[in-house]
Design a protein around this motif. Structure first.
Motif, short mmCIF file in Angstrom:
data_model
loop_
_atom_site.label_atom_id
_atom_site.label_comp_id
_atom_site.label_asym_id
_atom_site.label_seq_id
_atom_site.Cartn_x
_atom_site.Cartn_y
_atom_site.Cartn_z
N VAL A 1 63.32 72.39 98.12
CA VAL A 1 64.09 73.51 97.58
C VAL A 1 63.29 74.38 96.61
O VAL A 1 63.49 75.60 96.54
CB VAL A 1 65.39 72.99 96.90
CG1 VAL A 1 65.10 72.31 95.55
CG2 VAL A 1 66.40 74.10 96.72
N TYR B 1 62.96 78.42 96.79
CA TYR B 1 63.44 79.30 95.71
C TYR B 1 62.34 80.27 95.25
O TYR B 1 62.58 81.47 95.11
CB TYR B 1 63.91 78.45 94.53
CG TYR B 1 64.14 79.25 93.26
CD1 TYR B 1 65.30 79.98 93.08
CD2 TYR B 1 63.16 79.29 92.25
CE1 TYR B 1 65.50 80.74 91.91
CE2 TYR B 1 63.36 80.03 91.10
CZ TYR B 1 64.53 80.75 90.94
OH TYR B 1 64.71 81.51 89.81
N GLN C 1 61.76 82.88 98.13
CA GLN C 1 62.86 83.80 98.39
C GLN C 1 63.20 84.68 97.19
O GLN C 1 63.39 85.89 97.32
CB GLN C 1 64.11 83.02 98.82
CG GLN C 1 65.32 83.90 99.13
CD GLN C 1 66.55 83.09 99.47
OE1 GLN C 1 66.50 81.87 99.54
NE2 GLN C 1 67.67 83.76 99.68
N ILE C 2 63.25 84.09 96.01
CA ILE C 2 63.71 84.82 94.82
C ILE C 2 62.56 85.44 94.05
O ILE C 2 62.63 86.59 93.62
CB ILE C 2 64.52 83.89 93.89
CG1 ILE C 2 65.67 83.21 94.67
CG2 ILE C 2 65.06 84.66 92.69
CD1 ILE C 2 66.66 84.18 95.29
N ASN D 1 67.69 73.14 85.73
CA ASN D 1 67.58 74.21 86.72
C ASN D 1 68.93 74.66 87.26
O ASN D 1 69.00 75.36 88.28
CB ASN D 1 66.71 73.76 87.90
CG ASN D 1 65.26 73.60 87.53
OD1 ASN D 1 64.81 74.13 86.52
ND2 ASN D 1 64.52 72.84 88.32
N LEU E 1 73.01 75.66 100.83
CA LEU E 1 72.49 76.97 100.43
C LEU E 1 73.13 78.09 101.25
O LEU E 1 73.53 79.12 100.70
CB LEU E 1 70.97 77.01 100.61
CG LEU E 1 70.12 76.37 99.51
CD1 LEU E 1 68.65 76.39 99.89
CD2 LEU E 1 70.32 77.07 98.17
N THR F 1 75.79 80.50 99.39
CA THR F 1 75.35 81.89 99.27
C THR F 1 76.43 82.84 99.81
O THR F 1 76.75 83.86 99.18
CB THR F 1 74.03 82.11 100.03
OG1 THR F 1 73.02 81.28 99.47
CG2 THR F 1 73.59 83.56 99.94
N ARG G 1 70.75 88.54 96.39
CA ARG G 1 69.82 87.75 95.58
C ARG G 1 70.56 86.94 94.53
O ARG G 1 70.31 85.74 94.35
CB ARG G 1 68.82 88.69 94.91
CG ARG G 1 67.76 87.98 94.06
CD ARG G 1 67.14 88.94 93.07
NE ARG G 1 68.13 89.44 92.11
CZ ARG G 1 67.99 90.54 91.37
NH1 ARG G 1 66.90 91.27 91.49
NH2 ARG G 1 68.93 90.91 90.52
N ILE H 1 70.78 82.84 94.10
CA ILE H 1 70.43 82.12 92.87
C ILE H 1 71.55 81.18 92.46
O ILE H 1 71.31 80.03 92.07
CB ILE H 1 70.12 83.12 91.73
CG1 ILE H 1 68.83 83.89 92.04
CG2 ILE H 1 69.96 82.39 90.39
CD1 ILE H 1 68.56 85.04 91.08
N TYR I 1 71.38 78.15 94.61
CA TYR I 1 70.32 77.23 94.17
C TYR I 1 70.78 76.42 92.94
O TYR I 1 70.49 75.22 92.83
CB TYR I 1 69.05 78.00 93.84
CG TYR I 1 68.25 78.40 95.06
CD1 TYR I 1 67.55 77.46 95.80
CD2 TYR I 1 68.17 79.73 95.46
CE1 TYR I 1 66.81 77.81 96.92
CE2 TYR I 1 67.44 80.11 96.58
CZ TYR I 1 66.77 79.14 97.31
OH TYR I 1 66.04 79.49 98.42
N ASN I 2 71.50 77.07 92.04
CA ASN I 2 72.05 76.35 90.89
C ASN I 2 72.99 75.24 91.33
O ASN I 2 72.98 74.14 90.77
CB ASN I 2 72.80 77.33 89.97
CG ASN I 2 71.86 78.28 89.24
OD1 ASN I 2 70.68 78.00 89.08
ND2 ASN I 2 72.39 79.40 88.79
#
Length: 519
Positions: A302, A306, A309-310, A363, A432, A436, A489, A493, A496-497
């Motif tokens: 992951v 991250y 992508q970010i 994170n 994800l 998302t 975006r 994020i 991901y959190n």
């Protein structure tokens, strides 16, 4: 017990802490093999685009470069105990390392994606045996007093290798070419063979064990684990059970594994001794290994995703971040064996899982400004925690396991760790995607309530594009596209959190499991 182990045991009784040099040489040879096998799981990840371009393959086809290796490795691990007894460890390690070296060389000579996938599968099958064999050598060649040192060395291979795999692979690809990620296996493989052939005695070939093998168990195991690995690796790309391919493989896997378990529990000489799971401490340790695999391979999967992508990081920039969870472990591992003689191993494991959990928790509040510098704290927390898991957890798991059952116990713990990694990657990929979409829908719903701010931002973006040379209509379209990209975006994020929060929860469960074990 094999001739090699009998010979060395005679030279090093349990009460004697002096270990012959041959034992150490053989052990280090085995550890080199495990390090190579684990490194090769991740080393291609940074180079997939280069390999894909060189072999004229699609993105979906290139995903099989990793999948084929993992499927073959998963099948090989349970076979390692049986084959090491039938062929002898010295002969088996020599043969499987030779095949691993040749398949690595063939991977670099691949002329299309089909040949690459076939050679990677052969590499994974031969490399899969190297991991449990290294673990078994620790227990079988070292007396109890030195075993923590051996476990620490094995721990370095299990946690350090995946940490530097993407970094090393990216560096080789950018500075040389992707072919070198396979060439680098050749020198250590030659060294491994020389060390093992010097350090281990030759054992007679046990043809009876080969001929009277648990063939039904071998077939059902290979079908069950192989199909399960494919389902987990490819499920998200195939939209899970909406794909007939995934449904068929899931059914084959489920039926095969059920028959495998029934057969192993009834067979007089099973391929894998599942009866070891009757030992409560070992069974709980296997569950902890499952969660450890989820955390180890899940975070390695992951974090680069991250950063790519970010943050738009390249392979080398990702490697510079990931090295913070790899290299600090080298300073901690030497201390762990000494601590196991002072502090109960279960408390060290609990501390390790707690630190790993904290590394994921920090994170869970990431934003667009959360880049490589901000990730260093979590990397260091993980680097502190990982060594305290691998070594003491091995001691906890093997505490009540006899030396003759070590190969089977090693097989089970390694299978559980690999399965944990496969489950984690599949779960993360699906989570994800779903999260998302969920967060993006929520952001879109909230736009009307902050329409004034959104409109002002849109106008500012539009004016920026006008100043860049676009006409008014084109500038507004570009501004709208920019706003949508920003929303996507931010939704990613948040997803991901959520993933890091999920990993924190699993690691907390592992810490509780180990802490509540009876002494």
């Amino acid at each position: 017990m094999s001739t090699a182990i009998t010979t060395h045991s005679a030279a090093t009784p349990i009460e004697n802490t002096v270990v012959p040099r041959r034992n150490w040489i053989a052990l280090f040879g085995g550890l080199i093999g495990a390090f190579m096998a684990i490194l090769d799981i991740q080393i291609t990840n940074s180079s997939l685009k280069d390999i894909q371009g060189a072999l004229s393959a699609t993105l979906d086809e290139s995903s099989w470069i990793s999948t084929s290796y993992l499927v073959a490795e998963m099948i090989a691990i349970p076979l390692s105990g049986w084959l090491s007894k039938a062929l002898g460890k010295r002969r088996y390690l020599t043969w499987t390392t030779t095949v691993f070296t040749l398949s690595s060389l063939l991977c670099s000579f691949s002329w299309n994606m089909s040949s690459m996938i076939a050679f990677r599968a052969l590499q994974g099958f031969s490399g899969g045996a190297l991991i449990p064999l290294a673990f078994s050598l620790v227990v079988q060649l070292l007396p109890i007093q030195k075993r923590a040192v051996g476990m620490a060395l094995f721990g370095i291979t299990a946690t350090f290798a995946p940490s530097i795999g993407p970094t090393f692979g990216g560096w080789l690809t950018e500075n040389l070419s992707w072919h070198y990620i396979f060439y680098i296996n050749i020198p250590p493989a030659i060294l491994l063979i020389a060390m093992v052939r010097y350090g281990l005695d030759d054992e007679p070939l046990n043809l009876a064990a080969l001929l009277k093998a648990d063939w039904f168990g071998i077939i059902t195991m290979a079908l069950g684990l192989g199909c399960l690995e494919v389902v987990l690796e490819e499920g998200n790309r195939e939209e899970w059970f909406s794909s007939s391919f995934i449904v068929i493989l899931a059914i084959i896997s489920g039926v095969s594994l059920v028959y495998f378990v029934i057969n192993e529990l009834q067979h007089k000489k099973p391929l894998v001794n599942l009866r070891l799971l009757k030992n409560g401490q070992f069974a709980m340790s296997c569950l902890a290994y499952l969660i450890l695999g989820m955390a180890l391979l899940g975070s390695i999967y992951v974090l680069p995703l991250y950063l790519t992508q970010i943050q738009q990081y390249n392979a080398m920039e990702i490697g510079e971040v990931l090295m913070w969870m790899g290299f600090p472990q080298l300073l901690i591992f030497p201390v762990v064996p000494k601590l196991t003689s002072i502090i109960k191993p279960k408390y060290l494991v609990t501390f390790g899982f707690t630190m790993f959990g904290l590394s994921c928790f920090v994170n869970t509040h990431m934003s667009v400004d959360f880049g490589g510098q901000q990730l260093i704290l979590s990397m260091l927390l993980r680097a502190i925690g990982s060594p305290f898991i691998m070594v003491p957890l091995s001691l906890v798991a093997m505490k009540n396991i006899s030396k003759i059952d070590t190969p089977d116990a090693s097989t089970l713990t390694n299978v559980m760790r690999n399965l944990g990694g496969a489950f984690s990657i599949a779960f993360i990929a699906t989570l994800l995607d779903n999260k998302t979409r969920e967060h993006l829908a929520h952001i879109r719903e909230s736009v009307p309530s902050v329409s004034t701010n959104a409109w002002q931002q849109l106008l500012q973006q539009s004016q920026f594009f006008v100043q860049s040379g676009s006409d008014t209509n084109t500038a507004m379209i570009q501004a709208q596209a920019s706003l949508v990209a920003t929303m996507q975006r931010d939704a990613a994020i948040m997803a991901y959190n959520d993933v890091f929060l999920m990993m924190t929860g699993f690691l907390a469960v592992a810490a509780v499991i180990i802490l509540t074990m009876r002494d």
